[in-house]
Design a protein around this motif. Structure first.
Motif: not given
Ligand code: C2O
Ligand code: CU
Ligand code: CU
Length: 569
Positions: A89, A125, A129
Motif C-alpha cells: 500500500h 504498509w 487484498h
C-alpha cells in the motif's frame, strides 16, 4: 439486553487501567524477503486463545526496511487455507507487482514480486487484498509496515533508531465474541489495539521520539491528540516527509492513512502521557462520530453502543524513561523537498461520484457505489495513457465519509470544496477522507508503469465498503515510449519504459512462459547483462548497475529471436 451486557464487559476491558507492554514488530532488512502467511493463535486477553492470521508469526507481520533505489525480491508463501493476495500500500510499483485482487496466491502457493523501490522515504504498509475477503484477512491480523529510507531523509536530524526512538504503531479496532473469536465484518468494534496489544503501554526515552502512525482499522477514524493537549509535530504524510514540520494539537487519521509525528518527551522522565482520539470533536457523518451518518434518522447496524463513538478515549500510554545516548532533542525546522504538481499540468479531469445504493434510514449499511457502479473484476473503469497528469474530482453524495485510496500513485490534494488543504494534507498522499457533500480534487501523474496484464485499483479504504464493491480499476497504457512488437506469430510484446531509469519490464499479452533467455549488448556488441526468465515471475530486467547509454536487448522465445534498442538514462 444481551448487547448491553456485552457492551459493559467490553467497556470495562477497553478502559481498564492495567497496561500491557506493547509489541514492536521484528524487522527484516536487505533486498531479499521471505514472508510466510500463516494461521496463528494469539492471546489478546491473557489466558484466552484467539485464532489469528499473521506473517512470519501469529499476528501482524515484520517491518520491511528498504532503501530507495534497491531492487527487492519478495517471496510470499501462502500457508493459509484460503486464497489471498498481498498489496504494497502506497508504493509505486508495476500493476503485476502491486498485489491487487487479480494477483491471487492459492493456498500452498508462492508469489514472487520483484521491483525497484522508487518511493520517497516514508511509512508504507502491506496487507491482503483479495476481493470480498480483504476485511477478513486484515481483521484476522495480516498487516505489516514498510519503512523506506533515502538519502534526503538520512541527512536530517531525525530519530530513526527502530524500536528505540522511532516506533511503528498500527492502530486498529476489533470485535470479539464471547469466546474471544474475531468477528468480521462488524460495526461493533469495541476493542482498541495498538500493535495487537490491548491497553498498550510503550516505554519512550526522555527526548524527541518519532512515531509512525498507521490507521489499520477496517472502518474507524481517529482524531489523534495527546492527553495534556500539547502540541506535536507532524513530519510525514502517506507518501513521505512534509516540507516543514506541521505543529498541531489534532491530526485526523482515516483508515489506510499514515502520519509520522515527533513528540518531545524531554524533561519528562518518570511521567506518563496518553495518545488519545478526541472523537467527541468529530462532526457527524464519519465513522467514529456519535452518528456515522449525516441524517439523524440513519443508523448503522450494531454501531451503538460503543465507548469509542463520539467520545474522547485513550489509544495507548507512553511511559517516559531515561534519555539515551545520541538523543535528538530538537524539532528540525525544515524537512524534505515536496514538489506538488501544478494544476495547469493536468490534461484531463475525471469526475467520480460516491453514492449509497439505497436511500432512506438503512442506507448507511451499504452498498456504496462509485459512478453508480459496483466493482466488477472484468470491467476496466479507466484506461490512462502513461505519463498522464490528471485531476480526479471525487464528490461524495452519500451520507457517510469515505477514505478514498488509489494504487500506483501518490497524489496532491488541490482542494476540498474549493478550499486549499490544511498543512497536514499538503504532502504526498494516497488516501483522502471525503466527507458527505464534499468534493475533493487531487492531482497526480501516472508514470513509469504501463501495459501490465492486470489493472490497478482505486477504492474506499473502509474494508466493509471495499469488500462490498466500492472499488474500481484502471489500466495504464503506453503511448509513445512503449513499442509493441509481434513475436511467435500473434503474440504481442511490450518493452517499457524506454528510455528506462532503473528497470525494464517486458509484458507478453498471452503467456509469460514463452520467453526464455535475455541478453543485453552495448553498441559495440559486448554482452553487459544476461539471464533467464523464470516461468512464474514477472519479466523484469534490472538496469541499476548498468551505465547510461544505448543498448540492444535480445530475447529468445521458443521459435524466434526478438531484438529491441533501449536507452538507459
Ligand atoms: Cu491499502 Cu487497495 O489498499
Ligand atoms: Cu493500496
Ligand atoms: Cu466507504
Amino acid at each position: 439486553m444481551r448487547t448491553q451486557i456485552l457492551f459493559c464487559l467490553f467497556f470495562t476491558l477497553t478502559f481498564a487501567n492495567a497496561q500491557n507492554q506493547i509489541t514492536i514488530p521484528d524487522t527484516l532488512n536487505g533486498t531479499v524477503f521471505n514472508l510466510n502467511l500463516q494461521n496463528g493463535t494469539y492471546q489478546f486477553y491473557a489466558g484466552q486463545n484467539t485464532q489469528t492470521m499473521g506473517v512470519n508469526g501469529a499476528i501482524l507481520g515484520p517491518t520491511l526496511i528498504v532503501n530507495k533505489g534497491d531492487f527487492i525480491d519478495i517471496t510470499v508463501n501462502n500457508h493459509l487455507e484460503d486464497t489471498t493476495t498481498i498489496h504494497w500500500h502506497g508504493m509505486h510499483v508495476s500493476a503485476a507487482n502491486d498485489g491487487g485482487p487479480h494477483t491471487t496466491i492459492a493456498p500452498g502457493a508462492s508469489w514472487n514480486p520483484r521491483f525497484t523501490v522508487l518511493d520517497k522515504a516514508g511509512t508504507y504498509w502491506y496487507h491482503p487484498h483479495l476481493h470480498e475477503k480483504t476485511n477478513l484477512h486484515v481483521s484476522k491480523g495480516i498487516a505489516g509496515f514498510i519503512i523506506v529510507r533515502d538519502s534526503e531523509e538520512a541527512a536530517l536530524e531525525l530519530p530513526r533508531t527502530y524500536g528505540v526512538d522511532d516506533f511503528p504503531l498500527v492502530i486498529q479496532t476489533k470485535t470479539f465474541d464471547a469466546n474471544k473469536k474475531i468477528v468480521v465484518p462488524s460495526n461493533a468494534d469495541t476493542v482498541l489495539i495498538v500493535n495487537a496489544t490491548i491497553d498498550a503501554a510503550l516505554n519512550v526515552p526522555a527526548q524527541v521520539v518519532r512515531l509512525r502512525l498507521l490507521n489499520g482499522s477496517s472502518q474507524r477514524n481517529f482524531n489523534i491528540g495527546l492527553s495534556d493537549n500539547r502540541t506535536f509535530y507532524q513530519i510525514g504524510s502517506d507518501g513521505g516527509l512534509l516540507s516543514v514540520p506541521n505543529a498541531v494539537e489534532r491530526l485526523r487519521l482515516t483508515p489506510g492513512e499514515r502520519a509520522e509525528i515527533l513528540l518531545d518527551f524531554s524533561n519528562m522522565q518518570g511521567q506518563t502521557l496518553s495518545l488519545m482520539s478526541y472523537a467527541a470533536e468529530f462532526a457527524n457523518g464519519i465513522y467514529g462520530a456519535t452518528n456515522p451518518g449525516m441524517g439523524m434518522m440513519m443508523s448503522l447496524n450494531n454501531y451503538n453502543p460503543n465507548p469509542m463513538n463520539g467520545t474522547n478515549f485513550p489509544i495507548m500510554q507512553f511511559i517516559v524513561t531515561e534519555k539515551i545516548a545520541n538523543a535528538i532533542t530538537e524539532i528540525p525546522t525544515t524537512l524534505a523537498t515536496v514538489s506538488p504538481i501544478p494544476e495547469s499540468a493536468a490534461v484531463i479531469t475525471r469526475n467520480l461520484s460516491l453514492t449509497a445504493a439505497s436511500m432512506g434510514p438503512n442506507s448507511l449499511n451499504g452498498k456504496f457505489l462509485i459512478n453508480n457502479a459496483s466493482f466488477d473484476m472484468d470491467v476496466i473503469n479507466y484506461t490512462i495513457p502513461l505519463d498522464n497528469v490528471e485531476i480526479w474530482s471525487i464528490t461524495n453524495l452519500s451520507p457517510i465519509a469515505h477514505p478514498f485510496h488509489i494504487h500506483d500513485v501518490q497524489f496532491f490534494i488541490l482542494d476540498r470544496n474549493g478550499r486549499a488543504p490544511v498543512a497536514a494534507e499538503q504532502g504526498r498522499k494516497d488516501v483522502v477522507l471525503i466527507h458527505p457533500m464534499e468534493t475533493v480534487r487531487f492531482i497526480t501523474k501516472f508514470a513509469d508503469f504501463a501495459d501490465d496484464p492486470v489493472p490497478y485499483m482505486y477504492h474506499c479504504h473502509m474494508l466493509t465498503h471495499e469488500d462490498d464493491g466500492m472499488m474500481g480499476q484502471f489500466k495504464v497504457v503506453s503511448t509513445t515510449n512503449v513499442v509493441e512488437n509481434k513475436i511467435d506469430g500473434n503474440e504481442t510484446i511490450a518493452v517499457y519504459p524506454n528510455p528506462a531509469t532503473s528497470i525494464i519490464n517486458i509484458s507478453v499479452r498471452q503467456s509469460r512462459t514463452k520467453l526464455k533467455h535475455y541478453k543485453l549488448y552495448d553498441t559495440r556488441g559486448r554482452t553487459v547483462l544476461e539471464g533467464d526468465f523464470s516461468e512464474n515471475s514477472d519479466l523484469v530486467i534490472d538496469l541499476k548497475n548498468i551505465a547510461s547509454g544505448i543498448y540492444i536487448l535480445e530475447f529468445n522465445s521458443e521459435k524466434q529471436r526478438f531484438i529491441k534498442k533501449i536507452t538507459k538514462l
